[in-house]
Design a protein around this motif. Structure first.
Motif, PDB file in Angstrom:
ATOM      1  N   SER A 101     116.146  99.271 140.762  1.00  0.00           N
ATOM      2  CA  SER A 101     117.294  98.526 140.251  1.00  0.00           C
ATOM      3  C   SER A 101     116.996  97.936 138.879  1.00  0.00           C
ATOM      4  O   SER A 101     115.843  97.760 138.495  1.00  0.00           O
ATOM      5  CB  SER A 101     117.678  97.410 141.218  1.00  0.00           C
ATOM      6  OG  SER A 101     116.611  96.513 141.381  1.00  0.00           O
ATOM      7  N   ILE A 102     118.065  97.629 138.157  1.00  0.00           N
ATOM      8  CA  ILE A 102     117.977  96.919 136.890  1.00  0.00           C
ATOM      9  C   ILE A 102     119.070  95.859 136.880  1.00  0.00           C
ATOM     10  O   ILE A 102     120.079  95.983 137.582  1.00  0.00           O
ATOM     11  CB  ILE A 102     118.122  97.844 135.648  1.00  0.00           C
ATOM     12  CG1 ILE A 102     119.475  98.570 135.620  1.00  0.00           C
ATOM     13  CG2 ILE A 102     117.000  98.840 135.577  1.00  0.00           C
ATOM     14  CD1 ILE A 102     120.457  97.901 134.715  1.00  0.00           C
ATOM     15  N   TYR A 103     118.867  94.826 136.093  1.00  0.00           N
ATOM     16  CA  TYR A 103     119.846  93.759 135.931  1.00  0.00           C
ATOM     17  C   TYR A 103     120.149  93.602 134.457  1.00  0.00           C
ATOM     18  O   TYR A 103     119.290  93.806 133.612  1.00  0.00           O
ATOM     19  CB  TYR A 103     119.295  92.426 136.454  1.00  0.00           C
ATOM     20  CG  TYR A 103     119.077  92.393 137.940  1.00  0.00           C
ATOM     21  CD1 TYR A 103     120.043  91.883 138.790  1.00  0.00           C
ATOM     22  CD2 TYR A 103     117.902  92.864 138.506  1.00  0.00           C
ATOM     23  CE1 TYR A 103     119.852  91.846 140.155  1.00  0.00           C
ATOM     24  CE2 TYR A 103     117.694  92.835 139.867  1.00  0.00           C
ATOM     25  CZ  TYR A 103     118.666  92.313 140.685  1.00  0.00           C
ATOM     26  OH  TYR A 103     118.471  92.279 142.037  1.00  0.00           O
ATOM     27  N   ASP A 104     121.376  93.203 134.175  1.00  0.00           N
ATOM     28  CA  ASP A 104     121.757  92.851 132.811  1.00  0.00           C
ATOM     29  C   ASP A 104     122.684  91.649 132.921  1.00  0.00           C
ATOM     30  O   ASP A 104     123.404  91.507 133.910  1.00  0.00           O
ATOM     31  CB  ASP A 104     122.461  94.015 132.108  1.00  0.00           C
ATOM     32  CG  ASP A 104     122.485  93.851 130.594  1.00  0.00           C
ATOM     33  OD1 ASP A 104     121.790  92.963 130.067  1.00  0.00           O
ATOM     34  OD2 ASP A 104     123.209  94.615 129.935  1.00  0.00           O
ATOM     35  N   TYR A 105     122.648  90.766 131.943  1.00  0.00           N
ATOM     36  CA  TYR A 105     123.514  89.591 132.012  1.00  0.00           C
ATOM     37  C   TYR A 105     124.059  89.249 130.640  1.00  0.00           C
ATOM     38  O   TYR A 105     123.527  89.653 129.618  1.00  0.00           O
ATOM     39  CB  TYR A 105     122.775  88.393 132.608  1.00  0.00           C
ATOM     40  CG  TYR A 105     121.824  87.722 131.648  1.00  0.00           C
ATOM     41  CD1 TYR A 105     122.219  86.622 130.898  1.00  0.00           C
ATOM     42  CD2 TYR A 105     120.535  88.205 131.473  1.00  0.00           C
ATOM     43  CE1 TYR A 105     121.361  86.022 130.009  1.00  0.00           C
ATOM     44  CE2 TYR A 105     119.663  87.602 130.586  1.00  0.00           C
ATOM     45  CZ  TYR A 105     120.082  86.510 129.866  1.00  0.00           C
ATOM     46  OH  TYR A 105     119.222  85.927 128.983  1.00  0.00           O
ATOM     47  N   ARG A 106     125.156  88.499 130.687  1.00  0.00           N
ATOM     48  CA  ARG A 106     125.776  87.992 129.475  1.00  0.00           C
ATOM     49  C   ARG A 106     126.348  86.616 129.775  1.00  0.00           C
ATOM     50  O   ARG A 106     126.583  86.270 130.926  1.00  0.00           O
ATOM     51  CB  ARG A 106     126.902  88.919 129.004  1.00  0.00           C
ATOM     52  CG  ARG A 106     126.353  90.297 128.631  1.00  0.00           C
ATOM     53  CD  ARG A 106     127.351  91.143 127.980  1.00  0.00           C
ATOM     54  NE  ARG A 106     127.475  90.793 126.568  1.00  0.00           N
ATOM     55  CZ  ARG A 106     128.286  91.422 125.729  1.00  0.00           C
ATOM     56  NH1 ARG A 106     129.034  92.413 126.163  1.00  0.00           N
ATOM     57  NH2 ARG A 106     128.363  91.085 124.480  1.00  0.00           N
TER      58      ARG A 106
END
Length: 130
Positions: free
Chosen positions: A97-102
């Motif tokens: 899995s990978i995560y990205d946020y803003r």
């Protein structure tokens, strides 16, 4: 008092030695069961979570565990249909899995799309900013 210390420590050592052997057998069984985990295939998915109190949008892409580094493209598409941000990301060996946020502040209101392009397949989810 000291004359009781040696027999007590000896007893504890013997008792724990028995547990160590039992735990090593359990560990071997667990290693075999983790090999089976890699054989289970899941359908890749994306999901986003809006945390208003933390001013954050966190999105996750989950796929099958990879056995070599895999490059993917992550895109944030604004309500007007324009790509707000596009990033090449790497799913490292052994991960799934990978995560990205803003941050929410400064984002246009409306329906956003979070899209992941993995090889020749696309996965996306939508979320609403009010």
């Amino acid at each position: 008092m000291i004359k009781y210390l040696f027999p007590f420590l000896f007893f504890i050592t013997i008792a724990n030695a028995e547990n160590i052997n039992t735990n090593s057998e359990k560990l071997i069984n667990n290693e075999e069961s983790t090999k089976n985990i890699d054989e289970i295939n899941i359908e890749p998915s994306v999901d986003c979570l809006i945390l208003e109190d933390e001013n954050s949008i966190i999105c996750k892409f989950e796929t099958n565990r990879v056995h070599e580094n895999e490059s993917i493209i992550v895109q944030w598409i604004d309500p007007e249909g324009k790509i707000s941000r596009s990033r090449n990301m790497l799913v490292p060996v052994g991960n799934a899995s990978i995560y990205d946020y803003r941050y929410i502040k400064g984002r246009a209101l409306g329906e956003w799309t979070f899209k992941v392009i993995e090889k020749d397949k696309e996965y996306s989810t939508k979320f609403q900013l009010k």
